[in-house]
Design a protein around this motif. Structure first.
Motif, PDB file in Angstrom:
ATOM      1  N   ARG A 117       6.815  88.429  83.844  1.00 24.45           N
ATOM      2  CA  ARG A 117       5.823  87.485  83.330  1.00 24.45           C
ATOM      3  C   ARG A 117       6.470  86.415  82.452  1.00 24.45           C
ATOM      4  O   ARG A 117       6.135  85.244  82.538  1.00 24.45           O
ATOM      5  CB  ARG A 117       4.743  88.230  82.540  1.00 24.45           C
ATOM      6  CG  ARG A 117       3.725  88.947  83.379  1.00 24.45           C
ATOM      7  CD  ARG A 117       2.528  89.365  82.540  1.00 24.45           C
ATOM      8  NE  ARG A 117       2.908  90.298  81.492  1.00 24.45           N
ATOM      9  CZ  ARG A 117       2.915  91.621  81.627  1.00 24.45           C
ATOM     10  NH1 ARG A 117       2.570  92.160  82.773  1.00 24.45           N
ATOM     11  NH2 ARG A 117       3.264  92.399  80.615  1.00 24.45           N
ATOM     12  N   CYS A 206       5.054  81.417  71.594  1.00 22.63           N
ATOM     13  CA  CYS A 206       5.448  82.635  72.292  1.00 22.63           C
ATOM     14  C   CYS A 206       5.950  83.635  71.265  1.00 22.63           C
ATOM     15  O   CYS A 206       6.454  83.244  70.215  1.00 22.63           O
ATOM     16  CB  CYS A 206       6.568  82.370  73.311  1.00 22.63           C
ATOM     17  SG  CYS A 206       6.124  81.310  74.684  1.00 22.63           S
ATOM     18  N   ARG A 216       5.820  86.798  75.480  1.00 20.15           N
ATOM     19  CA  ARG A 216       4.483  86.504  76.007  1.00 20.15           C
ATOM     20  C   ARG A 216       3.913  85.306  75.270  1.00 20.15           C
ATOM     21  O   ARG A 216       4.244  85.034  74.118  1.00 20.15           O
ATOM     22  CB  ARG A 216       3.560  87.706  75.867  1.00 20.15           C
ATOM     23  CG  ARG A 216       3.280  88.127  74.440  1.00 20.15           C
ATOM     24  CD  ARG A 216       2.222  89.218  74.386  1.00 20.15           C
ATOM     25  NE  ARG A 216       2.037  89.732  73.031  1.00 20.15           N
ATOM     26  CZ  ARG A 216       1.295  89.137  72.106  1.00 20.15           C
ATOM     27  NH1 ARG A 216       0.667  88.004  72.397  1.00 20.15           N
ATOM     28  NH2 ARG A 216       1.174  89.652  70.904  1.00 20.15           N
ATOM     29  N   THR A 218       1.095  83.226  73.335  1.00 20.10           N
ATOM     30  CA  THR A 218       0.047  83.565  72.375  1.00 20.10           C
ATOM     31  C   THR A 218      -1.166  82.661  72.609  1.00 20.10           C
ATOM     32  O   THR A 218      -1.071  81.649  73.321  1.00 20.10           O
ATOM     33  CB  THR A 218       0.540  83.359  70.930  1.00 20.10           C
ATOM     34  OG1 THR A 218       0.802  81.961  70.733  1.00 20.10           O
ATOM     35  CG2 THR A 218       1.812  84.172  70.675  1.00 20.10           C
ATOM     36  N   GLU A 222      -1.172  79.012  74.340  1.00 18.28           N
ATOM     37  CA  GLU A 222      -2.011  78.606  75.472  1.00 18.28           C
ATOM     38  C   GLU A 222      -2.678  77.263  75.197  1.00 18.28           C
ATOM     39  O   GLU A 222      -2.738  76.392  76.070  1.00 18.28           O
ATOM     40  CB  GLU A 222      -3.062  79.683  75.756  1.00 18.28           C
ATOM     41  CG  GLU A 222      -2.487  80.966  76.336  1.00 18.28           C
ATOM     42  CD  GLU A 222      -3.582  81.976  76.643  1.00 18.28           C
ATOM     43  OE1 GLU A 222      -4.764  81.694  76.347  1.00 18.28           O
ATOM     44  OE2 GLU A 222      -3.256  83.047  77.191  1.00 18.28           O
ATOM     45  N   SER A 233      -4.838  78.160  80.829  1.00 16.90           N
ATOM     46  CA  SER A 233      -4.377  79.315  80.058  1.00 16.90           C
ATOM     47  C   SER A 233      -4.071  80.522  80.943  1.00 16.90           C
ATOM     48  O   SER A 233      -3.121  81.262  80.696  1.00 16.90           O
ATOM     49  CB  SER A 233      -5.427  79.690  79.005  1.00 16.90           C
ATOM     50  OG  SER A 233      -6.675  80.010  79.635  1.00 16.90           O
ATOM     51  N   GLY A 234      -4.846  80.728  81.993  1.00 13.81           N
ATOM     52  CA  GLY A 234      -4.638  81.883  82.842  1.00 13.81           C
ATOM     53  C   GLY A 234      -3.311  81.859  83.579  1.00 13.81           C
ATOM     54  O   GLY A 234      -2.783  82.917  83.957  1.00 13.81           O
ATOM     55  N   ARG A 237      -0.308  83.823  81.646  1.00 11.75           N
ATOM     56  CA  ARG A 237      -0.396  85.231  81.261  1.00 11.75           C
ATOM     57  C   ARG A 237       0.278  86.119  82.306  1.00 11.75           C
ATOM     58  O   ARG A 237       0.311  85.795  83.456  1.00 11.75           O
ATOM     59  CB  ARG A 237      -1.860  85.652  81.094  1.00 11.75           C
ATOM     60  CG  ARG A 237      -2.566  84.865  80.002  1.00 11.75           C
ATOM     61  CD  ARG A 237      -4.039  85.196  79.981  1.00 11.75           C
ATOM     62  NE  ARG A 237      -4.769  84.319  79.047  1.00 11.75           N
ATOM     63  CZ  ARG A 237      -6.067  84.257  78.993  1.00 11.75           C
ATOM     64  NH1 ARG A 237      -6.822  85.003  79.788  1.00 11.75           N
ATOM     65  NH2 ARG A 237      -6.667  83.437  78.129  1.00 11.75           N
TER      66      ARG A 237
END
Length: 237
Positions: A117, A206, A216, A218, A222, A233-234, A237
């Protein structure tokens, strides 16, 4: 009469340094851009500290690692961006089927999914996160990929407006393509990739996941990526 290339011995010695599973595991772990202790690397590689010590000695002597000492602790890191690029480029040549072998247990599966990811690739963003950001920069005309990776004039302005200083020009290329081993597509590396990654971590766009390379996005990140690059935003992820 043939004349041997004088670089042959050096190339063979360099290949020999990397051609060991324990040393390769250490080099890959250090692609997170941070300094590790010998004990941390020994546990990661699954070998005794005494065994790892000899491997680290060879890697330092060969110029692939740099050593630092703080009190009783000994730290090692990759010797620089050129070493990271070498390791990245070699790792990307591992056949996809071998690089994606079935995970051994839930913990390894979860760690592998997190790396896929988003992760740091020495000092720039990689994985799906790195690819999405690279594609957004390209689609907006900020980065060109058709003639090799290069920031456009608009791209240079974008970095400045986004508060991401690129610094003075040096020997390192401003933008470079790095083949992503999970996505099998290039993501942004070089000075620009490093500056973007550094800003993302410092500003909390991140965060690191655990103690490894995984990162990841945050909620703040986003929103920033949506505002700066129009990324849904999607997709991050």
């Amino acid at each position: 009469m043939s004349i041997e290339d004088p670089r042959a011995d050096g190339l063979a010695a360099l290949a020999g340094l990397i051609a060991d599973r324990t040393r390769a595991a250490c080099l890959l772990a250090l692609l997170d851009g941070r300094a590790w202790t010998a004990g941390e690397l020994a546990r990661h590689a699954g070998v005794a500290p005494s065994t790892l010590s000899e491997h680290l000695h060879r890697l330092v002597a060969g110029g692939l690692l740099a050593e630092e000492r703080q009190g009783r602790h000994r730290y090692v890191r990759l010797a620089g961006p050129r070493v990271a690029q070498l390791v990245e480029d070699l790792a990307a040549q591992v056949p996809a089927a071998e690089a994606r072998r079935p995970p051994r247990g839930l913990r390894e599966a979860s760690a592998g999914a997190a790396l896929a990811r988003g992760r740091t690739c020495y000092d720039h963003l990689a994985g799906r996160l790195g690819i999405v950001v690279t594609d957004a920069l390209t689609e907006r005309g900020l980065l060109r990929q058709d003639t090799g990776f290069a920031l456009t004039d608009a791209g240079l302005e974008w970095f400045g407006a986004a508060g991401i200083p690129l610094g003075a020009a040096g020997r390192r290329p401003l933008a470079r393509a790095c083949l992503d081993w999970t996505e099998r597509r290039p993501h942004l590396a070089g000075a620009a990739g490093a500056a973007l990654c550094r800003r993302a971590l410092e500003a909390g766009w991140c965060v690191r996941v655990g103690s490894g390379r995984a990162v990841r996005i945050t909620p703040v990140g986003e929103r920033v990526m949506s505002d700066l690059l129009g990324i849904p935003s999607g997709a991050l992820r």
